[in-house]
Design a protein around this motif. Structure first.
Motif, PDB file in Angstrom:
ATOM      1  N   PRO A 280       0.811  -1.219   0.000  1.00 17.50           N
ATOM      2  CA  PRO A 280       0.000   0.000   0.000  1.00 17.50           C
ATOM      3  C   PRO A 280       0.840   1.263   0.000  1.00 17.50           C
ATOM      4  N   PHE A 281       0.405   2.249  -0.759  1.00 13.62           N
ATOM      5  CA  PHE A 281       1.009   3.577  -0.701  1.00 13.62           C
ATOM      6  C   PHE A 281       0.144   4.488   0.187  1.00 13.62           C
ATOM      7  N   TYR A 282      -0.450   3.939   1.206  1.00 16.62           N
ATOM      8  CA  TYR A 282      -1.346   4.688   2.089  1.00 16.62           C
ATOM      9  C   TYR A 282      -1.334   4.043   3.469  1.00 16.62           C
ATOM     10  N   GLY A 283      -1.921   4.739   4.428  1.00 16.73           N
ATOM     11  CA  GLY A 283      -1.998   4.221   5.791  1.00 16.73           C
ATOM     12  C   GLY A 283      -3.405   4.306   6.343  1.00 16.73           C
ATOM     13  N   HIS A 284      -3.605   3.646   7.497  1.00 18.19           N
ATOM     14  CA  HIS A 284      -4.881   3.678   8.208  1.00 18.19           C
ATOM     15  C   HIS A 284      -4.685   4.371   9.552  1.00 18.19           C
ATOM     16  N   VAL A 285      -5.714   5.097   9.988  1.00 21.54           N
ATOM     17  CA  VAL A 285      -5.603   5.958  11.164  1.00 21.54           C
ATOM     18  C   VAL A 285      -6.671   5.599  12.184  1.00 21.54           C
ATOM     19  N   TRP A 286      -6.250   5.429  13.445  1.00 23.39           N
ATOM     20  CA  TRP A 286      -7.164   5.215  14.566  1.00 23.39           C
ATOM     21  C   TRP A 286      -7.023   6.372  15.561  1.00 23.39           C
ATOM     22  N   ASP A 309      -3.028   8.992   2.636  1.00 18.56           N
ATOM     23  CA  ASP A 309      -2.047   8.602   1.627  1.00 18.56           C
ATOM     24  C   ASP A 309      -0.644   8.970   2.095  1.00 18.56           C
ATOM     25  N   TYR A 310       0.347   8.404   1.405  1.00 15.72           N
ATOM     26  CA  TYR A 310       1.722   8.598   1.852  1.00 15.72           C
ATOM     27  C   TYR A 310       2.131  10.068   1.787  1.00 15.72           C
ATOM     28  N   LYS A 311       1.589  10.796   0.841  1.00 15.23           N
ATOM     29  CA  LYS A 311       1.901  12.224   0.761  1.00 15.23           C
ATOM     30  C   LYS A 311       1.536  12.931   2.052  1.00 15.23           C
ATOM     31  N   TRP A 370      -0.899  -0.135  -4.721  1.00 17.38           N
ATOM     32  CA  TRP A 370      -2.085   0.703  -4.820  1.00 17.38           C
ATOM     33  C   TRP A 370      -1.813   1.957  -4.005  1.00 17.38           C
ATOM     34  N   GLU A 371      -1.914   3.143  -4.560  1.00 12.67           N
ATOM     35  CA  GLU A 371      -1.943   3.373  -5.974  1.00 12.67           C
ATOM     36  C   GLU A 371      -1.044   4.545  -6.284  1.00 12.67           C
ATOM     37  N   TYR A 372      -0.795   4.818  -7.558  1.00 14.40           N
ATOM     38  CA  TYR A 372       0.308   5.686  -7.972  1.00 14.40           C
ATOM     39  C   TYR A 372       0.187   7.103  -7.409  1.00 14.40           C
ATOM     40  N   GLU A 373      -1.012   7.659  -7.436  1.00  8.90           N
ATOM     41  CA  GLU A 373      -1.188   9.073  -7.070  1.00  8.90           C
ATOM     42  C   GLU A 373      -0.987   9.338  -5.584  1.00  8.90           C
ATOM     43  N   SER A 374      -0.899   8.283  -4.760  1.00  5.55           N
ATOM     44  CA  SER A 374      -0.754   8.479  -3.315  1.00  5.55           C
ATOM     45  C   SER A 374       0.628   8.969  -2.911  1.00  5.55           C
ATOM     46  N   ASP A 375       1.584   8.880  -3.830  1.00  5.15           N
ATOM     47  CA  ASP A 375       2.934   9.359  -3.529  1.00  5.15           C
ATOM     48  C   ASP A 375       3.516  10.101  -4.719  1.00  5.15           C
ATOM     49  N   SER A 377       5.710  12.251  -4.777  1.00  5.47           N
ATOM     50  CA  SER A 377       7.152  12.488  -4.626  1.00  5.47           C
ATOM     51  C   SER A 377       7.975  11.398  -5.303  1.00  5.47           C
ATOM     52  N   GLY A 378       7.389  10.216  -5.470  1.00  2.99           N
ATOM     53  CA  GLY A 378       8.101   9.110  -6.098  1.00  2.99           C
ATOM     54  C   GLY A 378       9.044   8.362  -5.171  1.00  2.99           C
ATOM     55  N   LYS A 379       9.061   8.695  -3.871  1.00  2.00           N
ATOM     56  CA  LYS A 379       9.998   8.058  -2.948  1.00  2.00           C
ATOM     57  C   LYS A 379       9.730   6.559  -2.791  1.00  2.00           C
ATOM     58  N   LEU A 380       8.468   6.197  -2.732  1.00  2.00           N
ATOM     59  CA  LEU A 380       8.140   4.783  -2.536  1.00  2.00           C
ATOM     60  C   LEU A 380       8.452   3.969  -3.786  1.00  2.00           C
ATOM     61  N   LEU A 381       8.117   4.509  -4.955  1.00  2.00           N
ATOM     62  CA  LEU A 381       8.443   3.810  -6.195  1.00  2.00           C
ATOM     63  C   LEU A 381       9.951   3.702  -6.371  1.00  2.00           C
ATOM     64  N   ASP A 382      10.677   4.753  -6.021  1.00  5.40           N
ATOM     65  CA  ASP A 382      12.136   4.695  -6.102  1.00  5.40           C
ATOM     66  C   ASP A 382      12.682   3.580  -5.215  1.00  5.40           C
ATOM     67  N   ALA A 383      12.110   3.452  -4.016  1.00  7.68           N
ATOM     68  CA  ALA A 383      12.566   2.410  -3.094  1.00  7.68           C
ATOM     69  C   ALA A 383      12.335   1.028  -3.687  1.00  7.68           C
ATOM     70  N   ILE A 384      11.190   0.845  -4.330  1.00 10.79           N
ATOM     71  CA  ILE A 384      10.892  -0.441  -4.963  1.00 10.79           C
ATOM     72  C   ILE A 384      11.832  -0.692  -6.133  1.00 10.79           C
ATOM     73  N   ASP A 385      11.978   0.295  -6.990  1.00 11.93           N
ATOM     74  CA  ASP A 385      12.810   0.155  -8.184  1.00 11.93           C
ATOM     75  C   ASP A 385      14.248  -0.190  -7.810  1.00 11.93           C
ATOM     76  N   ILE A 386      14.804   0.543  -6.870  1.00 10.61           N
ATOM     77  CA  ILE A 386      16.191   0.322  -6.465  1.00 10.61           C
ATOM     78  C   ILE A 386      16.340  -0.995  -5.704  1.00 10.61           C
ATOM     79  N   SER A 387      15.469  -1.212  -4.733  1.00 10.13           N
ATOM     80  CA  SER A 387      15.609  -2.386  -3.870  1.00 10.13           C
ATOM     81  C   SER A 387      15.344  -3.680  -4.623  1.00 10.13           C
ATOM     82  N   LEU A 388      14.318  -3.700  -5.435  1.00 10.06           N
ATOM     83  CA  LEU A 388      13.951  -4.931  -6.130  1.00 10.06           C
ATOM     84  C   LEU A 388      15.049  -5.363  -7.083  1.00 10.06           C
ATOM     85  N   HIS A 389      15.566  -4.423  -7.844  1.00  9.67           N
ATOM     86  CA  HIS A 389      16.565  -4.770  -8.846  1.00  9.67           C
ATOM     87  C   HIS A 389      17.960  -4.905  -8.253  1.00  9.67           C
ATOM     88  N   HIS A 390      18.251  -4.108  -7.214  1.00  5.55           N
ATOM     89  CA  HIS A 390      19.554  -4.245  -6.561  1.00  5.55           C
ATOM     90  C   HIS A 390      19.649  -5.583  -5.851  1.00  5.55           C
TER      91      HIS A 390
END
Length: 399
Positions: A280-286, A309-311, A370-375, A377-390
């Motif tokens: 998830p690119f989002y969180g839940h709040v209590w 959302d992460y933003k 889920w889902e692209y617009e929640s971040d 800044s691109g930080k989460l996608l960058d983390a996936i791109d770098i971590s997955l392939h590295h």
């Protein structure tokens, strides 16, 4: 400091690798069914759900080169056929398809259904005639918009979901509609001279597996996008918890985790290489959460705007009285504001890096989010791109 996996975890990982080899060897001579398997092993998929609503997507909004696949959300079922409602959809679909010029390896699928859009699935899948009408409409839709296939997001077969109509026979009909779609896609590929993908979004629960025939379903789909999140939600859980834990925390009353869900799917007959781990690119709040264990696994109540959302989390909460904590057992972060007694479960670059390592270690098909617009800044996608392939390059002995 992160806890290292214990002997039982390592033993189970070894067993999974052995089982995967046993499952795959008999099928090495079937190029069509497992044509994508070598690519998945060498290049794990990064699948983004793009949900623009009534806004227009600009080409620069999407980092196309960091993605393997885009699932546009959502098409609906109207009068038994696939359709779109929003007046912006046609323009957005064209924009997404145009991104393939920037990244020729990108595939773009239309995702049908979703939590609020699954009410017509049971009727559509009920008879051979109704399934045929839907399947032909999908083929026409793909041809019209030059898509690369279909993602079926039925939430959920045999279950009410968001108040949706359902039947006991959804279990078999879910298999039938996917089998018939695959059959028609195979025929259409010969005309189009290109691959058509068929994927599903699958619930990360034992209940979903009880109401489906995943051992049969997996034969017809390219990937199973496992929605390994929302394990805890403020609207249904009066206790706070990690909504996307990688592993089960011993203190967790539910003992739930992505790892457990992956294992259950493998036991149900889905090859590891077809499982795409959803994050998830989002969180839940209590709210009204007492200051014990920094709010984790404590009593709490829903609050307005319980979806964050992460933003919002990264730009507002972290700089306004919220402290970040780390659940080492579950490999996920959480926030707590002692003054306001608010607890937030979410995902961040550190936890995503560990999930990418898990994907590579277990030879899963990749990562979905889920889902692209929640971040933006691109930080989460960058983390996936770098971590997955590295991580993958490191496991293959590459620099």
């Amino acid at each position: 400091m992160l806890d290292l996996p214990g002997p039982q975890f390592l033993l189970r990982s070894l067993k999974r690798s052995i089982c995967l080899c046993c499952v795959m060897l008999p099928f090495l001579a079937l190029p069509r069914l497992f044509a994508s398997t070598p690519d998945k092993v060498s290049q794990p998929a990064i699948v983004a759900y793009v949900f623009p609503g009534n806004s227009l997507i600009q080409p620069g909004d999407i980092a196309a080169r960091k993605l393997t696949r885009i699932n546009f959300a959502f098409a609906l079922i109207q009068n038994g056929k696939i359709s779109t409602e929003d007046p912006q959809d046609a323009a957005n679909l064209a924009t997404l398809v145009s991104l393939k010029k920037e990244n020729p390896g990108l595939t773009v699928l239309i995702s049908v259904g979703g939590w609020l859009g699954s009410g017509k699935f049971s009727d559509m899948a009920l008879t051979r005639e109704s399934r045929g009408i839907f399947t032909q409409s999908v083929l026409a839709f793909i041809e019209q918009y030059q898509f690369d296939g279909l993602d079926v997001d039925w939430e959920y077969p045999g279950s009410v979901g968001a108040g949706n109509k359902f039947r006991p026979e959804d279990k078999q009909n879910y298999t039938l509609i996917l089998a018939e779609l695959r059959q028609q896609f195979d025929r259409e590929e010969k005309k189009l001279h290109r691959r058509l993908f068929l994927t599903i979004a699958a619930g990360a629960s034992s209940e979903f597996l009880e109401h489906t025939e995943m051992g049969k379903v997996q034969k017809y789909v390219d990937t199973v996008n496992l929605m390994a999140y929302d394990y805890y939600e403020p609207g249904s859980d009066t206790t706070t918890g990690n909504h996307a834990p990688l592993f089960a925390d011993p203190l967790d009353p539910k003992k739930i985790s992505a790892d457990r869900s992956v294992e259950e799917y493998e036991q149900a007959g889905v090859p590891a290489a077809k499982i795409v781990l959803g994050v998830p690119f989002y969180g839940h709040v209590w709210g009204q959460v007492p200051d014990r264990n920094h709010g984790l696994f404590q009593q709490g109540k829903p609050v307005p705007n319980a979806f964050a959302d992460y933003k919002n989390i990264s730009t507002n909460m972290l700089s306004n009285g919220f402290s970040r904590y780390w659940d080492a057992a579950a490999s996920v972060p959480y926030l707590y504001n002692a003054a306001q007694q608010i607890f937030v479960s979410y995902e961040d670059p550190e936890s995503l890096a560990l999930k990418c390592k898990y994907v590579n270690d277990h030879q899963l098909g990749g990562i979905m989010f889920w889902e692209y617009e929640s971040d933006p800044s691109g930080k989460l996608l960058d983390a996936i791109d770098i971590s997955l392939h590295h991580e993958q390059s490191a496991s293959m002995g590459q620099p």
